[in-house]
Scaffold this active site. Structure first.
Site, mmCIF file in Angstrom:
data_model
loop_
_atom_site.group_PDB
_atom_site.id
_atom_site.type_symbol
_atom_site.label_atom_id
_atom_site.label_comp_id
_atom_site.label_asym_id
_atom_site.label_seq_id
_atom_site.Cartn_x
_atom_site.Cartn_y
_atom_site.Cartn_z
ATOM 1 N N TYR A 57 0.828 -1.193 0.000
ATOM 2 C CA TYR A 57 0.000 0.000 0.000
ATOM 3 C C TYR A 57 0.873 1.258 0.000
ATOM 4 O O TYR A 57 1.618 1.526 0.944
ATOM 5 C CB TYR A 57 -0.907 0.033 1.228
ATOM 6 C CG TYR A 57 -1.832 -1.163 1.366
ATOM 7 C CD1 TYR A 57 -2.219 -1.919 0.261
ATOM 8 C CD2 TYR A 57 -2.316 -1.534 2.611
ATOM 9 C CE1 TYR A 57 -3.063 -3.010 0.393
ATOM 10 C CE2 TYR A 57 -3.170 -2.630 2.753
ATOM 11 C CZ TYR A 57 -3.539 -3.367 1.644
ATOM 12 O OH TYR A 57 -4.372 -4.439 1.791
ATOM 13 N N HIS A 124 0.094 -11.955 1.105
ATOM 14 C CA HIS A 124 -0.939 -11.123 0.481
ATOM 15 C C HIS A 124 -1.654 -11.853 -0.653
ATOM 16 O O HIS A 124 -2.882 -11.735 -0.813
ATOM 17 C CB HIS A 124 -0.293 -9.834 -0.044
ATOM 18 C CG HIS A 124 -1.223 -8.676 -0.108
ATOM 19 N ND1 HIS A 124 -0.799 -7.376 -0.037
ATOM 20 C CD2 HIS A 124 -2.561 -8.596 -0.236
ATOM 21 C CE1 HIS A 124 -1.834 -6.545 -0.130
ATOM 22 N NE2 HIS A 124 -2.916 -7.272 -0.258
ATOM 23 N N PRO A 204 -15.786 -4.978 3.538
ATOM 24 C CA PRO A 204 -17.096 -5.492 3.942
ATOM 25 C C PRO A 204 -18.246 -4.587 3.534
ATOM 26 O O PRO A 204 -19.409 -4.987 3.618
ATOM 27 C CB PRO A 204 -16.977 -5.583 5.469
ATOM 28 C CG PRO A 204 -15.995 -4.519 5.829
ATOM 29 C CD PRO A 204 -14.990 -4.530 4.710
ATOM 30 N N GLY A 206 -18.327 -3.334 0.412
ATOM 31 C CA GLY A 206 -18.307 -3.304 -1.045
ATOM 32 C C GLY A 206 -17.585 -2.104 -1.599
ATOM 33 O O GLY A 206 -18.049 -1.447 -2.522
#
Length: 328
Positions: A57, A124, A204, A206
């Site tokens: 990230y 990952h 969670p 979307g």
């Protein structure tokens, strides 16, 4: 807000809801480090212990950011990070799970985070060219060395989870799970429960869509990854809005937001489920945590299921290239 309860990922105790930190550095356009750090501090103040990041990230920026945020508060944090993407942003995707890379990636993450150990270390994505036994064997060596406390996998397939767990206990599987991504319910979740592996749903909500805040991509930053995802494409987006409309109706009856209802649905999947909704803003952090106080009856859960049954969502969650890294 009442005290946040505790759930377990394997033998690892964590807050019943964690904080996904990806968007503070990656994926959703520009962000403000000071704002993000303030949100992390607020999460800790409210009792959130599980912070989730990855070396991918922001090309390491997110780990550095979290390192700054938790300085002086390390004992309040269950720190989770991930390795596996060996490329930098804009480069062709390369997944590495060889033992040498596992050790190299862990040491680099520890430096960026400014800590002496990682509480939960995930692969990952699974490297198709390296046996999972080699990867998890190297991760187990990190546990023996005291650099890592617990091991996890992300978006792995059922057979891979079994093979990995045979090498070293896997505490958690992190995979996408929400009302519009329910793939793991068929086979993967049952295998995790058989083995005692906790479930950590990312996205969670979307990718924010289930909150009802997005009716088009027009307001998204040009660099926002959702602009490239099939479910947000013209045609698919309009069909998927029907799910949100129904969620809004059910949420209004319950006196909560659509996002809180969708998140409560995930929380109700089981006591071994610890979702990690991501946000950069304290307002949405507090809104998400309030979902922990939403109790759903069997009839209400059934109505929510009916609003977004498996197969109803239009479009895949990733493009073909990124889907190829899922479920190995």
């Amino acid at each position: 807000m009442s005290e946040i309860s505790t759930r377990h990922l394997g033998e690892l105790a964590v807050s019943a809801q964690g904080l996904g930190c990806m968007g503070m550095s990656h994926g959703y356009g520009s962000s403000d480090d000071d704002q993000s750090i303030a949100t992390i501090h607020r999460a800790l103040d409210l009792g959130v212990s599980l912070l989730d990041t990855s070396d991918f990230y922001g090309a390491g920026h997110n780990e550095e950011l979290i390192g700054r945020a938790i300085a002086g508060r390390r004992d309040e944090v269950v720190l989770a990070t991930k390795f596996g993407f060996a490329n930098r942003l804009g480069e062709p995707t390369r997944i590495r799970g060889d033992a040498a890379y596992v050790r190299e990636a862990c040491d680099a993450s520890l430096r960026r985070l400014g800590v002496d150990h990682i509480d939960l270390y995930y692969q990952h994505r699974v490297d198709p060219d390296v046996p999972i036994e080699e990867t998890v064997g190297a991760m187990a060596e990190l546990v023996e060395a005291g650099k890592v406390r617990h091991l996890g996998l992300s978006e792995a397939g059922a057979e891979t989870i079994r093979r990995a767990h045979a090498v070293h206990p896997i505490a958690a599987l992190q995979s996408e799970w929400s009302l519009w991504t329910r793939d793991l319910e068929r086979e993967i979740a049952p295998v995790c429960r058989e083995l005692g592996v906790g479930l950590v749903p990312f996205s969670p909500l979307g990718r924010g869509f289930l909150t009802g805040r997005y009716t088009s991509v027009e307001g998204l930053a040009e660099t926002d990854v959702r602009r490239t995802q099939p479910r947000f494409a013209d045609g698919n987006l309009e069909q998927n809005l029907a799910i949100v409309e129904k969620l809004n109706e059910l949420a209004a009856e319950k006196g909560v937001t659509a996002g809180q209802l969708a998140l409560a649905w995930v929380q109700h999947r089981g006591d071994d489920v610890v979702p990690i909704p991501g946000t950069r803003r304290q307002k949405y952090l507090e809104e998400n945590l309030a979902a922990l106080e939403v109790t759903l009856s069997a009839d209400e859960l059934g109505a929510i299921d009916a609003a977004a049954p498996i197969g109803r969502v239009a479009g895949t969650r990733y493009d073909e290239g990124n889907l190829s890294f899922v479920g190995r």
